[in-house]
Design a protein around this motif. Structure first.
Motif, short mmCIF file in Angstrom:
data_model
loop_
_atom_site.label_atom_id
_atom_site.label_comp_id
_atom_site.label_asym_id
_atom_site.label_seq_id
_atom_site.Cartn_x
_atom_site.Cartn_y
_atom_site.Cartn_z
N CYS A 100 -15.97 2.51 6.15
CA CYS A 100 -15.00 3.08 5.22
C CYS A 100 -13.80 3.63 5.98
O CYS A 100 -12.64 3.40 5.60
CB CYS A 100 -15.67 4.19 4.39
SG CYS A 100 -14.55 5.03 3.25
N HIS A 102 -9.09 -4.27 -7.17
CA HIS A 102 -9.79 -3.00 -7.38
C HIS A 102 -11.28 -3.07 -7.04
O HIS A 102 -11.90 -2.04 -6.82
CB HIS A 102 -9.61 -2.57 -8.85
CG HIS A 102 -10.04 -1.16 -9.12
ND1 HIS A 102 -9.64 -0.08 -8.35
CD2 HIS A 102 -10.86 -0.64 -10.08
CE1 HIS A 102 -10.16 1.03 -8.83
NE2 HIS A 102 -10.92 0.73 -9.87
N HIS A 116 -12.61 -1.00 -4.08
CA HIS A 116 -12.84 0.44 -4.24
C HIS A 116 -14.18 0.72 -4.91
O HIS A 116 -14.78 1.77 -4.70
CB HIS A 116 -11.71 1.06 -5.07
CG HIS A 116 -11.81 2.55 -5.19
ND1 HIS A 116 -11.68 3.40 -4.11
CD2 HIS A 116 -12.06 3.35 -6.27
CE1 HIS A 116 -11.82 4.66 -4.51
NE2 HIS A 116 -12.06 4.66 -5.82
N HIS A 117 -14.66 -0.22 -5.72
CA HIS A 117 -15.94 -0.03 -6.42
C HIS A 117 -17.14 -0.52 -5.61
O HIS A 117 -18.22 -0.70 -6.16
CB HIS A 117 -15.90 -0.72 -7.79
CG HIS A 117 -15.33 0.15 -8.86
ND1 HIS A 117 -16.09 1.01 -9.62
CD2 HIS A 117 -14.04 0.33 -9.27
CE1 HIS A 117 -15.32 1.65 -10.47
NE2 HIS A 117 -14.07 1.26 -10.28
N ALA A 158 -14.24 7.90 0.92
CA ALA A 158 -13.95 6.70 0.12
C ALA A 158 -12.82 6.90 -0.89
O ALA A 158 -12.50 5.98 -1.63
CB ALA A 158 -15.21 6.25 -0.61
N GLU A 205 -9.67 6.91 -0.53
CA GLU A 205 -8.60 5.94 -0.32
C GLU A 205 -9.15 4.63 0.27
O GLU A 205 -8.40 3.87 0.89
CB GLU A 205 -7.51 6.52 0.58
CG GLU A 205 -6.73 7.63 -0.11
CD GLU A 205 -5.55 8.15 0.71
OE1 GLU A 205 -5.41 7.75 1.89
OE2 GLU A 205 -4.77 8.96 0.17
N TYR A 206 -10.44 4.39 0.04
CA TYR A 206 -11.03 3.11 0.44
C TYR A 206 -10.65 2.10 -0.63
O TYR A 206 -11.24 2.06 -1.71
CB TYR A 206 -12.55 3.23 0.55
CG TYR A 206 -13.25 1.95 0.96
CD1 TYR A 206 -13.39 1.60 2.30
CD2 TYR A 206 -13.78 1.09 -0.01
CE1 TYR A 206 -14.02 0.43 2.68
CE2 TYR A 206 -14.41 -0.09 0.36
CZ TYR A 206 -14.54 -0.41 1.70
OH TYR A 206 -15.16 -1.58 2.06
N ALA A 207 -9.64 1.30 -0.35
CA ALA A 207 -9.11 0.41 -1.39
C ALA A 207 -8.29 -0.70 -0.76
O ALA A 207 -7.87 -0.62 0.40
CB ALA A 207 -8.25 1.22 -2.37
N GLU A 244 -3.76 -1.88 -3.99
CA GLU A 244 -4.13 -0.75 -4.85
C GLU A 244 -3.59 0.56 -4.30
O GLU A 244 -3.13 1.42 -5.06
CB GLU A 244 -5.66 -0.65 -4.97
CG GLU A 244 -6.10 0.55 -5.79
CD GLU A 244 -7.60 0.60 -6.03
OE1 GLU A 244 -8.09 1.66 -6.46
OE2 GLU A 244 -8.27 -0.43 -5.81
N HIS A 288 -14.29 12.30 -5.26
CA HIS A 288 -15.16 11.25 -4.73
C HIS A 288 -16.32 11.81 -3.92
O HIS A 288 -17.11 11.04 -3.36
CB HIS A 288 -14.35 10.29 -3.85
CG HIS A 288 -13.44 9.38 -4.62
ND1 HIS A 288 -12.20 9.77 -5.07
CD2 HIS A 288 -13.60 8.10 -5.05
CE1 HIS A 288 -11.63 8.76 -5.71
NE2 HIS A 288 -12.46 7.74 -5.72
N HIS A 309 -17.70 5.54 -11.18
CA HIS A 309 -18.20 4.65 -10.15
C HIS A 309 -19.60 4.15 -10.48
O HIS A 309 -19.94 3.01 -10.18
CB HIS A 309 -18.22 5.36 -8.79
CG HIS A 309 -16.90 5.34 -8.10
ND1 HIS A 309 -16.58 4.42 -7.12
CD2 HIS A 309 -15.79 6.11 -8.25
CE1 HIS A 309 -15.34 4.63 -6.70
NE2 HIS A 309 -14.85 5.66 -7.36
#
Length: 343
Positions: free
Chosen positions: A100, A173, A176-177, A186, A188-190, A194, A236, A262
């Protein structure tokens, strides 16, 4: 009188070489607060307002983001806190957190660094103050920050919903999921796209406000960015403590609100507030889930701890399975269920 192009060019060059120290020539720095003095000292030391502002903006983002994420990493490593974990059986591993972190750093340097560096020259062109001291009063800054929160929340709500459709979800997207039980890092894990799309809501508020009012200091923007990062990371975190902000401010979203998004894939598209989801009816499944949680706790009050935990795991697994089906429908790998009209 003759026109001397060389003299004009020399004068322009001399003007461009004006040192930052000269910007504060008419300001008595000794009468400023300690923070304002440090602010001026930073600009004098760097001696280039554009570089000084860009560097400070990026460093602030990195220090706040990772500085706020570290406490959640520590909390995840301490079993005592599992009692407040929303999905207690899903603790991120060190490998997951490292993967991540690499993705987050990639987005920070490829998307956020250029955006941050370009933001302040553009905003300055609209009248934003950067190197200037003293700072605005709290009575000036607080309403501005409140406006930014409301604007970003509404922008994020509609942009986030759009990212849950077809190709936007499948190609952007979905990254991110990856984590159905999110953790602080996570936030800004994208996908870089995005990061750009949803990040627009964070910086567009200050830019538009500055363009309209010509009255904004970047120090106010820094406070806004800091609070926004805290909100995103905490949402998050995956933890709902008795002292969490949503228990103090009822319309605040918090981790308990976003964790369901999520887990179940649908519902709860907003960031800071619950208003948009309630107004547009995108929190119905979430409210049903919370009602089931409350009913289950009441029904199993006299059961053993292991039985209560087993019931909680089963309910979470059920909701997550529904979420996987909803995700498959959104990305087009599963047809949407047909509705039957009753005559």
């Amino acid at each position: 009188m003759t026109f001397n192009a060389t003299s004009v060019a020399a004068a322009a060059a001399h003007a461009a070489q004006t040192t930052t120290e000269q910007l504060y020539a008419n300001i008595d720095l000794s009468k400023l607060s300690w923070l304002e003095q440090m602010w001026a000292a930073w600009y004098i030391w760097i001696d280039n307002p554009i570089i000084a502002t860009g560097l400070m903006s990026f460093l602030l983002h990195e220090f706040v983001y990772f500085g706020r994420s570290i406490p959640w990493i520590i909390i995840d490593a301490i079993p005592y806190f599992r009692q407040w974990k929303l999905q207690p059986n899903k603790i991120p591993t060190a490998q997951e957190q490292w993967e991540c972190t690499k993705m987050v750093l990639f987005s920070h340097f490829t998307i956020e660094l250029p955006a941050i560096w370009l933001f302040h020259p553009m905003a300055e062109n609209f009248g934003m103050s950067t190197w200037q001291v003293p700072f605005p009063s709290w009575t000036t800054m607080l309403p501005q920050i409140a406006i930014f929160f409301v604007f970003e929340d509404m922008f994020h709500y509609f942009a986030h919903q759009a990212l849950h459709t077809g190709a936007l979800y499948r190609h952007i997207h979905k990254i991110h999921h990856k984590y159905s039980a999110p953790f602080g890092l996570a936030a800004e894990y994208a996908h870089p796209a995005e990061v750009f799309i949803l990040g627009t809501g964070t910086i567009a508020g200050p830019v538009l406000y500055c363009w309209y009012t010509r009255n904004l200091h970047i120090f106010t923007v820094y406070i806004w960015i800091t609070l926004r990062l805290f909100q995103a990371i905490d949402a998050h975190s995956g933890y709902d403590f008795p002292w969490s902000l949503q228990h103090i401010i009822p319309f605040w979203s918090g981790a308990e609100h976003h964790d369901f998004h999520h887990m179940a894939f649908t519902n709860n598209f907003s960031t800071s507030f619950r208003w948009c989801d309630r107004i547009f009816g995108t929190d119905n499944k979430y409210r049903e889930y919370r009602a089931r949680i409350s009913a289950q706790k009441a029904a199993m009050k006299n059961k053993s701890k292991s039985e209560r935990e087993e019931a909680e795991r089963n309910l979470i697994a059920e909701i997550e399975a529904e979420g996987l089906r909803a995700e498959a429908i959104a990305e087009g790998s599963m047809p949407a269920p047909k509705t039957v009209k009753v005559q």
